[in-house]
Design an enzyme around this catalytic site. Structure first.
Site, PDB file in Angstrom:
ATOM      1  N   LYS A 186       0.865  -1.006   0.006  1.00 36.89           N
ATOM      2  CA  LYS A 186      -0.033  -0.286   0.084  1.00 36.89           C
ATOM      3  C   LYS A 186       0.808   1.072  -0.020  1.00 36.89           C
ATOM      4  O   LYS A 186       1.658   1.366   0.932  1.00 36.89           O
ATOM      5  CB  LYS A 186      -0.710  -0.414   1.124  1.00 36.89           C
ATOM      6  CG  LYS A 186      -2.008   1.102   1.089  1.00 36.89           C
ATOM      7  CD  LYS A 186      -1.977   2.036   1.043  1.00 36.89           C
ATOM      8  CE  LYS A 186      -1.545   2.743   2.449  1.00 36.89           C
ATOM      9  NZ  LYS A 186      -0.766   4.510   2.515  1.00 36.89           N
ATOM     10  N   GLY A 238       5.307   4.479  10.570  1.00 35.05           N
ATOM     11  CA  GLY A 238       4.430   5.230   9.885  1.00 35.05           C
ATOM     12  C   GLY A 238       4.369   6.137  11.005  1.00 35.05           C
ATOM     13  O   GLY A 238       5.385   5.699  12.357  1.00 35.05           O
ATOM     14  N   SER A 239       3.569   7.108  11.470  1.00 38.50           N
ATOM     15  CA  SER A 239       3.190   8.225  12.827  1.00 38.50           C
ATOM     16  C   SER A 239       3.082   6.699  13.965  1.00 38.50           C
ATOM     17  O   SER A 239       2.226   5.815  13.884  1.00 38.50           O
ATOM     18  CB  SER A 239       2.240   9.018  12.436  1.00 38.50           C
ATOM     19  OG  SER A 239       1.293   8.847  12.608  1.00 38.50           O
ATOM     20  N   THR A 240       3.293   7.243  15.034  1.00 33.57           N
ATOM     21  CA  THR A 240       2.386   6.944  16.179  1.00 33.57           C
ATOM     22  C   THR A 240       0.810   6.111  16.443  1.00 33.57           C
ATOM     23  O   THR A 240       0.587   5.619  16.732  1.00 33.57           O
ATOM     24  CB  THR A 240       3.527   6.549  17.974  1.00 33.57           C
ATOM     25  OG1 THR A 240       5.333   7.479  17.420  1.00 33.57           O
ATOM     26  CG2 THR A 240       2.975   6.329  18.962  1.00 33.57           C
ATOM     27  N   SER A 241       0.820   7.084  16.278  1.00 31.61           N
ATOM     28  CA  SER A 241      -0.945   7.568  15.977  1.00 31.61           C
ATOM     29  C   SER A 241      -0.872   6.439  15.232  1.00 31.61           C
ATOM     30  O   SER A 241      -2.623   6.091  15.691  1.00 31.61           O
ATOM     31  CB  SER A 241      -1.422   9.097  16.045  1.00 31.61           C
ATOM     32  OG  SER A 241      -0.728   9.452  14.969  1.00 31.61           O
ATOM     33  N   ALA A 242      -0.926   6.772  14.348  1.00 34.66           N
ATOM     34  CA  ALA A 242      -1.120   5.660  13.377  1.00 34.66           C
ATOM     35  C   ALA A 242      -1.153   4.499  13.443  1.00 34.66           C
ATOM     36  O   ALA A 242      -1.748   3.284  14.058  1.00 34.66           O
ATOM     37  CB  ALA A 242      -0.841   5.640  11.705  1.00 34.66           C
ATOM     38  N   GLY A 243      -0.164   3.898  14.567  1.00 29.92           N
ATOM     39  CA  GLY A 243       0.828   2.778  14.247  1.00 29.92           C
ATOM     40  C   GLY A 243       0.028   2.169  15.617  1.00 29.92           C
ATOM     41  O   GLY A 243      -0.657   0.993  15.774  1.00 29.92           O
ATOM     42  N   GLU A 260       7.193   0.623  12.683  1.00 29.74           N
ATOM     43  CA  GLU A 260       8.507   1.429  12.997  1.00 29.74           C
ATOM     44  C   GLU A 260       7.545   2.656  12.885  1.00 29.74           C
ATOM     45  O   GLU A 260       7.389   3.093  11.964  1.00 29.74           O
ATOM     46  CB  GLU A 260       8.877   0.706  11.954  1.00 29.74           C
ATOM     47  CG  GLU A 260      11.203   1.452  11.853  1.00 29.74           C
ATOM     48  CD  GLU A 260      10.848   2.356  11.703  1.00 29.74           C
ATOM     49  OE1 GLU A 260      10.695   3.583  12.220  1.00 29.74           O
ATOM     50  OE2 GLU A 260      11.098   2.759  10.831  1.00 29.74           O
ATOM     51  N   CYS A 294      12.786   9.307  10.536  1.00 26.69           N
ATOM     52  CA  CYS A 294      12.099   9.280  11.772  1.00 26.69           C
ATOM     53  C   CYS A 294      13.562   8.903  13.137  1.00 26.69           C
ATOM     54  O   CYS A 294      13.152   8.996  14.798  1.00 26.69           O
ATOM     55  CB  CYS A 294      11.265   7.382  12.224  1.00 26.69           C
ATOM     56  SG  CYS A 294      12.288   6.635  11.066  1.00 26.69           S
ATOM     57  N   GLU A 393       7.261  14.646  18.345  1.00 25.49           N
ATOM     58  CA  GLU A 393       8.649  14.621  17.315  1.00 25.49           C
ATOM     59  C   GLU A 393       8.189  15.533  15.695  1.00 25.49           C
ATOM     60  O   GLU A 393       6.504  15.429  15.753  1.00 25.49           O
ATOM     61  CB  GLU A 393       8.089  13.317  16.041  1.00 25.49           C
ATOM     62  CG  GLU A 393       8.990  12.912  15.030  1.00 25.49           C
ATOM     63  CD  GLU A 393       8.608  11.648  14.451  1.00 25.49           C
ATOM     64  OE1 GLU A 393       9.868  10.813  13.861  1.00 25.49           O
ATOM     65  OE2 GLU A 393       7.558  11.075  14.738  1.00 25.49           O
TER      66      GLU A 393
END
Length: 494
Positions: A186, A238-243, A260, A294, A393
């Site tokens: 994706k 990607g971002s921690t929020s998306a993770g 990651e 990152c 970040e």
């Protein structure tokens, strides 16, 4: 000077998706438009995947895994395909060089040079076909003959971010393929081009239909990939929020996931470090991909009596940085990837100034650049480690220098964050560096440098992620261990 090619990356089918070994038309007419980060001009349009497109891609990968030859090939046979992909990456270096600067602001010189590393990664994983113990005889506890077999986890959903997509695809796809998995890639709407080139390389390598599938989707359709019970594993950068969101969705169905995520990494400059050398390393490293990395060492922790000297040395390093056209050979830092990225970084700079930190260098647009999403390398001194710019970040070329009383306090400050992706210790004493590294809560710790080593393994502690990428550690998440206990040894072990 190298100039951007008017045909973006030599893409042959930018209006289609690569699904089931074919270039297929999208189910709808909606598109993503990609704007050149240096000129603000449109240069690439790709289709936006809908639910039907994602369903088709997952179905193709599922069919390829459960009905196709791929997981039933020997590791040596699969290795041949990986080596063909490596050759294709080297052949398409110029195409990658045309895409990365325009999508993310990466320097052209870096984009083309790094293709050699990523080709080498495919060759490394191909080499594991001969050296890694995918099957081991074991002593069975209650008699008989035991085997520990490491089999492919199944269908993998690989969600790729916009910064460094070739790198991040490589360390997801290569280990997945040698393990015997099939993959749905994706791509990010901001930088889809590299995934299209990778699809063309996979096609040219002759991979069986459905082993690699490529489409570009936004968050809503991407969630369908994460939720789909036919997908056995998600690997995401990607971002921690998306993770967090992905982890929660995977948790609902006990799907495997590797995450990651973000970082707010510390460089601990000890009292015996050379200030000028540390400033040169840290200042120049922060210009890599315009700080959109990152693992950037964005928090610089130094004992108080050396704070001012380090700030002055960093400001001097930043003053020498040439910001400009990523295709120009003398450019050291290009633009940010998007207008949204520029707005985000500028917002954090404003918060740093209003929050009491001392703006020691930069903070605005370079005066001679009227177009493009450019920002000066920016330096703050006297930063409170509890402040927004020290804890969140920023994802741009912004350094925060933080005072510590002594080594003990520096380690405490370095660990005082939700993240734990990267760190470094600056000292001429290697034994002291090793001792301090043991106390830092970080997936990677370098010595006098920014050191992320995907040949060994890369990943984070705390909210910087789950799992590792690169090296043997990066292969393991694509394998499931199976214990087989037989009454006696099979023929190959007799």
């Amino acid at each position: 000077m190298i100039s951007p090619d008017p045909v973006a990356g030599g893409l042959r089918h930018p209006d289609r998706f690569f699904i089931g070994g074919q270039w297929v038309r999208p189910s709808a007419g909606s598109v993503f438009s990609v704007t050149d980060s240096a000129t603000e001009e449109l240069f690439l349009t790709v289709p936006e995947a809908q639910a039907a497109d994602m369903d088709a891609a997952v179905a193709a990968a599922h069919r390829a895994f459960h009905e196709g030859p791929w997981p039933r090939l020997s590791h040596a046979e699969r290795a041949g395909y990986l080596r063909a992909i490596a050759a294709g990456i080297r052949e398409r270096a110029e195409d990658f060089g045309q895409l990365s600067p325009r999508q993310s602001g990466m320097l052209y010189s870096m984009a083309t040079y790094m293709t050699g590393e990523y080709a080498g990664a495919f060759e490394y994983y191909a080499g594991l076909a001969d050296s890694y113990p995918f099957e081991e005889p074991m002593q069975a506890a209650y008699g008989g003959f035991g085997l520990l077999v490491r089999e492919p986890v199944g269908v993998v959903g690989a969600i790729i971010p916009w910064n460094g997509p070739l790198s991040l695809m490589t360390y997801k796809i290569a280990p997945a393929l040698i393990a015997g998995c099939t993959v749905v890639i994706k791509a990010s709407p901001e930088s889809p081009g590299e995934a299209y080139v990778m699809a063309e390389i996979a096609e040219a390598a002759g991979l069986p239909p459905g082993v690699v599938n490529v489409l570009t989707a936004d968050r809503e359709v991407s969630e369908l990939l994460v939720r789909d019970p036919r997908v056995d594993k998600i690997t995401f950068t990607g971002s921690t929020s998306a993770g967090r969101r992905i982890a929660s969705l995977c948790g609902e169905r006990i799907a495997r996931c590797t995450l990651e995520l973000g970082g707010k990494s510390a460089a601990v400059v000890l009292d015996d470090a050379d200030i000028a050398e540390a400033a040169a390393v840290l200042g120049n490293a922060e210009c890599i991909l315009t700080g959109q990395v990152c693992s950037s060492l964005t928090r610089v922790v130094v004992t108080g009596d050396r704070h001012d000297a380090l700030v002055a040395a960093l400001a001097d390093t930043f003053s020498r940085v040439k910001v400009g056209n990523p295709y120009a050979p003398d450019t050291q830092m290009g633009p940010l990837a998007t207008q949204r990225a520029l707005d985000r970084v500028s917002g954090y700079i404003a918060k740093g100034t209003s929050g009491g930190a001392k703006l020691a260098f930069g903070g605005g647009r370079p005066k001679d650049l009227e177009h493009g999403w450019y920002i000066e390398p920016t330096l703050f001194g006297d930063v409170d480690n509890r402040s927004v710019i020290a804890q969140e970040e920023i994802f741009g070329p912004v350094l925060s220098v933080i005072r510590a009383r002594d080594e003990e306090d520096a380690v405490r400050i370095a660990n005082d964050t939700n993240y734990g992706l990267n760190a470094s210790v600056f000292t001429p004493d290697v034994d002291r560096a090793r001792q301090v590294a043991a106390r830092l809560q970080s997936g990677t710790v370098g010595h006098n440098t920014l050191a992320s080593d995907f040949g060994i393994g890369f990943g984070g502690f705390k909210q910087s992620g789950i799992g590792r990428e690169g090296g043997i550690a990066g292969l393991l998440p694509f394998l499931e261990s199976k214990t087989i206990v037989l009454r006696e040894a099979p023929a190959r072990y007799r």
